[in-house]
Design a protein around this motif. Structure first.
Motif, PDB file in Angstrom:
ATOM      1  N   GLU A 206       0.856  -1.178   0.000  1.00  0.00           N
ATOM      2  CA  GLU A 206       0.000   0.000   0.000  1.00  0.00           C
ATOM      3  C   GLU A 206       0.893   1.228   0.000  1.00  0.00           C
ATOM      4  N   TYR A 210      -2.816   3.776  -2.952  1.00  0.00           N
ATOM      5  CA  TYR A 210      -2.698   2.810  -4.050  1.00  0.00           C
ATOM      6  C   TYR A 210      -2.398   1.432  -3.459  1.00  0.00           C
ATOM      7  N   THR A 211      -2.951   0.428  -4.098  1.00  0.00           N
ATOM      8  CA  THR A 211      -2.635  -0.951  -3.732  1.00  0.00           C
ATOM      9  C   THR A 211      -1.930  -1.595  -4.921  1.00  0.00           C
ATOM     10  N   VAL A 212      -0.789  -2.184  -4.646  1.00  0.00           N
ATOM     11  CA  VAL A 212      -0.040  -2.859  -5.704  1.00  0.00           C
ATOM     12  C   VAL A 212       0.108  -4.318  -5.305  1.00  0.00           C
ATOM     13  N   VAL A 230      -1.534  -2.345 -10.354  1.00  0.00           N
ATOM     14  CA  VAL A 230      -1.778  -1.138  -9.566  1.00  0.00           C
ATOM     15  C   VAL A 230      -3.265  -0.839  -9.543  1.00  0.00           C
ATOM     16  N   SER A 231      -3.821  -0.614  -8.354  1.00  0.00           N
ATOM     17  CA  SER A 231      -5.211  -0.187  -8.248  1.00  0.00           C
ATOM     18  C   SER A 231      -5.326   0.925  -7.210  1.00  0.00           C
ATOM     19  N   LYS A 232      -6.404   1.662  -7.320  1.00  0.00           N
ATOM     20  CA  LYS A 232      -6.664   2.768  -6.400  1.00  0.00           C
ATOM     21  C   LYS A 232      -8.146   2.761  -6.091  1.00  0.00           C
ATOM     22  N   VAL A 237      -5.876   0.848 -12.087  1.00  0.00           N
ATOM     23  CA  VAL A 237      -5.361   2.085 -12.669  1.00  0.00           C
ATOM     24  C   VAL A 237      -4.924   1.787 -14.104  1.00  0.00           C
ATOM     25  N   PRO A 278      -3.496  -1.742 -15.844  1.00  0.00           N
ATOM     26  CA  PRO A 278      -3.042  -1.745 -14.440  1.00  0.00           C
ATOM     27  C   PRO A 278      -1.822  -2.630 -14.186  1.00  0.00           C
ATOM     28  N   HIS A 300       1.734   8.241 -11.451  1.00  0.00           N
ATOM     29  CA  HIS A 300       0.312   8.431 -11.732  1.00  0.00           C
ATOM     30  C   HIS A 300      -0.099   9.783 -11.182  1.00  0.00           C
ATOM     31  N   ARG A 305       5.569   7.316  -7.110  1.00  0.00           N
ATOM     32  CA  ARG A 305       5.469   6.664  -5.809  1.00  0.00           C
ATOM     33  C   ARG A 305       6.222   5.335  -5.855  1.00  0.00           C
TER      34      ARG A 305
END
Ligand SMILES: [Cu+2]
Length: 346
Positions: A206, A210-212, A230-232, A237, A278, A300, A305
């Motif tokens: 985290e 964002y969660t990767v 990658v998601s948010k 994403v 993503p 992003h 990050r």
């Protein structure tokens, strides 16, 4: 352009050392016994541990391998990057002696060539001539910096070591006329130092909302496909922005000695097949079993990050080698053991 060539050289180097390992094995073992297909996980350890000796043995196989690599270069290629302050005659030389914890410092350095003079001609790799990575030796602090080029081959970077302790700094470079290499040196910030434990093995990171997630397994001695998604806010994403000529930049460091490993992104923006998320795909090659720290830089919304993971290469939970040399190509079954090995959350 240079990356495939580097990969080929590196693979050729591994092939020479791997051949040398087989040579030693058959010389020591029963005469006449057909050389057994050594499982990759078994061969990776001794092959990568015996750099010094491997050159001589490699010469025995020179006839077979002469077309692919020179033995001396092969031995150098086999040593993971970042462990040496000087390699192939190129030396990383810090010019700044003191760094105080928490204080921004103009850190200056040169890379000297075999003739002793600072290198002024570097090939651009991933948009930059010098990638400067700084980590705490406990692998909990990570910075990916790009120094400014000054006169006479002096590079300067604004550097803040956040806490007292010992750090490793890497210069990932490609001096023109030589080959790509990563030099490393220790940096120190005086004061009380409390090293942290290596973060637990995890497939999720985290950062800033964002969660990767990490998919794929590190297999010693093999190019291992890693996919980072990658998601948010629970949504994938799909508009990642190019950073350093790619949608992500991944650094892999080995716990224990902080070896800096080869990682190649799969595809690049504008190649007609690589999507801006993503998922970001890399190929990483680790030289041994053990724990590795992975640091993914992605951009992003105009901000870069870093998502970090601890990943385990090989199956430490099952040391008894299966008699059949089964290359563990399919990753199924390993995630479960990862969970088993993390009984306590952070
Ligand atoms: Cu960089």
């Amino acid at each position: 352009m240079n990356t495939p060539a580097k990969l080929v050289t590196y693979v050729a180097g591994l092939a020479v050392v791997f051949g040398a390992a087989l040579g030693v094995g058959s010389a020591v073992g029963e005469v006449g016994a057909p050389p057994k297909a050594t499982a990759p996980s078994e061969s990776a350890g001794p092959a990568s541990a015996g750099h010094g000796e491997s050159t001589g043995h490699g010469d025995k196989n020179g006839g077979q391998n002469s077309a692919t690599a020179k033995p001396a270069q092969a031995a150098a290629q086999d040593t993971p990057g970042g462990l040496q302050v000087s390699q192939n005659g190129y030396t990383l030389t810090p010019l700044t002696a003191t760094i105080k914890a928490g204080e921004p410092t103009d850190f200056a350095f040169t890379v000297t060539a075999p003739d002793g003079r600072p290198v002024t001609d570097f090939q651009v790799q991933h948009d930059k001539k010098v990638h400067f990575i700084v980590v705490s030796r406990d692998l909990t602090v990570f910075q990916h910096l790009h120094p400014e080029e000054g006169a006479g081959g002096v590079w300067t970077v604004k550097l803040t070591l956040p806490e007292a302790g010992v750090y490793r700094a890497y210069a990932d470079i490609f001096p023109t006329g030589a080959s790509a290499l990563t030099l490393g040196t220790d940096l120190f910030a005086a004061g009380d130092y409390a090293p942290k434990a290596l973060p637990q093995v995890s497939r999720t990171a985290e950062v800033d909302g964002y969660t990767v997630t990490l998919d794929g397994d590190l297999t010693p001695g093999k190019s291992s496909k890693l996919t980072l998604k990658v998601s948010k806010d629970g949504k994938p994403v799909t508009d990642l922005q190019p950073y350093l000529g790619a949608y992500g930049h991944l650094v892999a460091l080995r716990a224990g000695d902080l070896a800096y490993l080869h990682v190649h992104p799969d595809g690049e923006p504008g190649d007609g097949r690589t999507k801006p998320g993503p998922e970001i795909t890399f190929y990483a090659e680790v030289p041994s079993t053990g724990d590795y720290r992975l640091f993914l830089d992605f951009q992003h919304g105009g901000t870069v990050r870093t998502a970090d993971f601890t990943a385990r290469a090989g199956q430490a939970a099952a040391p008894a080698a299966s008699p059949a040399a089964t290359p563990s190509a399919d990753p199924s079954g390993s995630p479960a053991s990862d969970h088993d090995s993390t009984p306590h959350g952070h």
